[in-house]
Design a protein around this motif. Structure first.
Motif, PDB file in Angstrom:
ATOM      1  N   ARG A 140      28.783  21.857 -59.566  1.00 26.88           N
ATOM      2  CA  ARG A 140      29.253  22.461 -58.320  1.00 26.88           C
ATOM      3  C   ARG A 140      28.354  23.630 -57.917  1.00 26.88           C
ATOM      4  O   ARG A 140      28.018  23.803 -56.733  1.00 26.88           O
ATOM      5  N   ALA A 141      27.933  24.448 -58.904  1.00 28.11           N
ATOM      6  CA  ALA A 141      27.059  25.588 -58.603  1.00 28.11           C
ATOM      7  C   ALA A 141      25.687  25.113 -58.107  1.00 28.11           C
ATOM      8  O   ALA A 141      25.101  25.720 -57.199  1.00 28.11           O
ATOM      9  N   LEU A 142      25.191  24.031 -58.680  1.00 25.69           N
ATOM     10  CA  LEU A 142      23.886  23.508 -58.274  1.00 25.69           C
ATOM     11  C   LEU A 142      23.934  23.006 -56.833  1.00 25.69           C
ATOM     12  O   LEU A 142      23.023  23.275 -56.030  1.00 25.69           O
ATOM     13  N   MET A 160      31.848  14.996 -55.214  1.00 26.73           N
ATOM     14  CA  MET A 160      30.519  15.477 -55.581  1.00 26.73           C
ATOM     15  C   MET A 160      29.620  14.324 -56.011  1.00 26.73           C
ATOM     16  O   MET A 160      28.439  14.260 -55.658  1.00 26.73           O
ATOM     17  N   ALA A 161      30.201  13.387 -56.767  1.00 28.73           N
ATOM     18  CA  ALA A 161      29.417  12.236 -57.222  1.00 28.73           C
ATOM     19  C   ALA A 161      28.968  11.381 -56.046  1.00 28.73           C
ATOM     20  O   ALA A 161      27.814  10.903 -56.010  1.00 28.73           O
ATOM     21  N   HIS A 172      16.623  17.501 -52.749  1.00 25.53           N
ATOM     22  CA  HIS A 172      15.311  17.316 -53.378  1.00 25.53           C
ATOM     23  C   HIS A 172      15.451  16.337 -54.549  1.00 25.53           C
ATOM     24  O   HIS A 172      16.484  16.285 -55.225  1.00 25.53           O
ATOM     25  N   ALA A 173      14.418  15.566 -54.793  1.00 27.94           N
ATOM     26  CA  ALA A 173      14.464  14.524 -55.829  1.00 27.94           C
ATOM     27  C   ALA A 173      14.797  15.102 -57.202  1.00 27.94           C
ATOM     28  O   ALA A 173      15.580  14.513 -57.967  1.00 27.94           O
ATOM     29  N   GLU A 177      18.103  14.349 -59.412  1.00 26.36           N
ATOM     30  CA  GLU A 177      17.950  13.870 -60.787  1.00 26.36           C
ATOM     31  C   GLU A 177      18.767  14.717 -61.760  1.00 26.36           C
ATOM     32  O   GLU A 177      19.419  14.195 -62.668  1.00 26.36           O
ATOM     33  N   GLU A 178      18.736  16.035 -61.551  1.00 25.18           N
ATOM     34  CA  GLU A 178      19.504  16.937 -62.410  1.00 25.18           C
ATOM     35  C   GLU A 178      21.010  16.713 -62.230  1.00 25.18           C
ATOM     36  O   GLU A 178      21.780  16.717 -63.208  1.00 25.18           O
ATOM     37  N   CYS A 179      21.431  16.515 -60.988  1.00 28.19           N
ATOM     38  CA  CYS A 179      22.851  16.275 -60.712  1.00 28.19           C
ATOM     39  C   CYS A 179      23.325  14.955 -61.336  1.00 28.19           C
ATOM     40  O   CYS A 179      24.420  14.876 -61.893  1.00 28.19           O
TER      41      CYS A 179
END
Length: 264
Positions: A140-142, A160-161, A172-173, A177-179
């Motif tokens: 959520r913070a990201l 969010m998903a 951004h890619a 990717e991190e999410c």
């Protein structure tokens, strides 16, 4: 009648042992390694062995009972007033013996292997829930840092998903990717939480006490297993109010003189 009282200050490597008669005469003070301690206790006549209720205490309580000793566990806050001079392991072991001699002393009931096993499952699930909550908060913070705001709570995880997996969303890619990696970790922890929840429900069907607890209104399998794992034998409580106090459901007293002060 076990006339000898042996206070043991437990540690990872070196144990401090203090032996005294019930009348107070000191018989020995010894410092023993972890390997020496069981052999030394096996040589002693059946005695009252006192431990502070801390890590590994319940294991050693079972070991001492197997050697024929009577075991008493005391909560650390009840031992502290009997520590003399400066604190060290030898003084702590002596304080255990002095505390155990007090007629009004309250003791902790040693746990069985089954209780500790149930507690491990309970704590394992609890730890996974906290870890999953941390991952959800990180996700959520990201997203918040990149302009997408979501309320707090697991109930908004699907939203969010869906946003992260939507290729039309301007992310951004590397961020996407991190999410996705966080979503994968959350899904893995969710599966493990469900597995442990099922295991706890199964455990609730195996115990007679847990089955009886579930007949009470509002008590389900998870609560019943928690009481089974962490609660002492109910005969330790004189009244239901004492059990409520053990649970922390009654106010704490900070009274003095004629002034009665209760703090929730």
């Amino acid at each position: 009648m076990k006339n000898m009282m042996i206070g043991v200050d437990l540690a990872k490597a070196v144990f401090q042992v203090h032996g005294a008669l019930r009348t107070g005469e000191v018989q020995f003070r010894k410092k023993l390694t972890r390997k020496q301690f069981p052999a030394f206790m096996a040589q002693q006549a059946p005695s009252m062995v006192i431990f502070e209720a801390c890590g590994s205490t319940h294991f050693w309580a079972r070991e001492m009972e197997a050697l024929g000793h009577e075991v008493k566990l005391i909560a650390p806050q009840y031992v502290r007033p009997f520590v003399k001079r400066q604190k060290n392991d030898a003084v702590d072991a002596e304080a255990l013996v002095i505390a155990a001699r007090q007629p009004e002393m309250r003791f902790v009931e040693p746990k069985t292997v089954e209780q500790q096993s149930c507690a491990a499952v309970f704590r394992g699930r609890e730890r996974l829930v906290h870890q999953r909550a941390a991952d959800v908060n990180a996700l959520r913070a990201l997203l918040y840092e990149h302009g997408y705001v979501f309320p707090v709570g697991m109930s908004h995880l699907n939203r969010m998903a869906a946003l992260v997996q939507d290729e039309t969303v301007d992310l951004h890619a590397l961020i996407r990717e991190e999410c996705l990696d966080l979503l994968g970790q959350i899904a893995e922890k969710t599966a493990r939480i469900i597995e442990r929840t099922t295991k706890r429900k199964t455990l609730a069907t195996r115990s007679d006490r847990a089955r009886r607890l579930q007949t009470m209104p509002g008590v389900g399998p998870l609560t019943a297993v928690a009481v089974e794992a962490f609660g002492p034998d109910m005969v330790e409580f004189k009244t239901g109010r004492n059990f409520a106090a053990w649970l922390g459901l009654v106010p704490r007293q900070h009274s003095s003189g004629a002034r009665s002060a209760l703090v929730a």
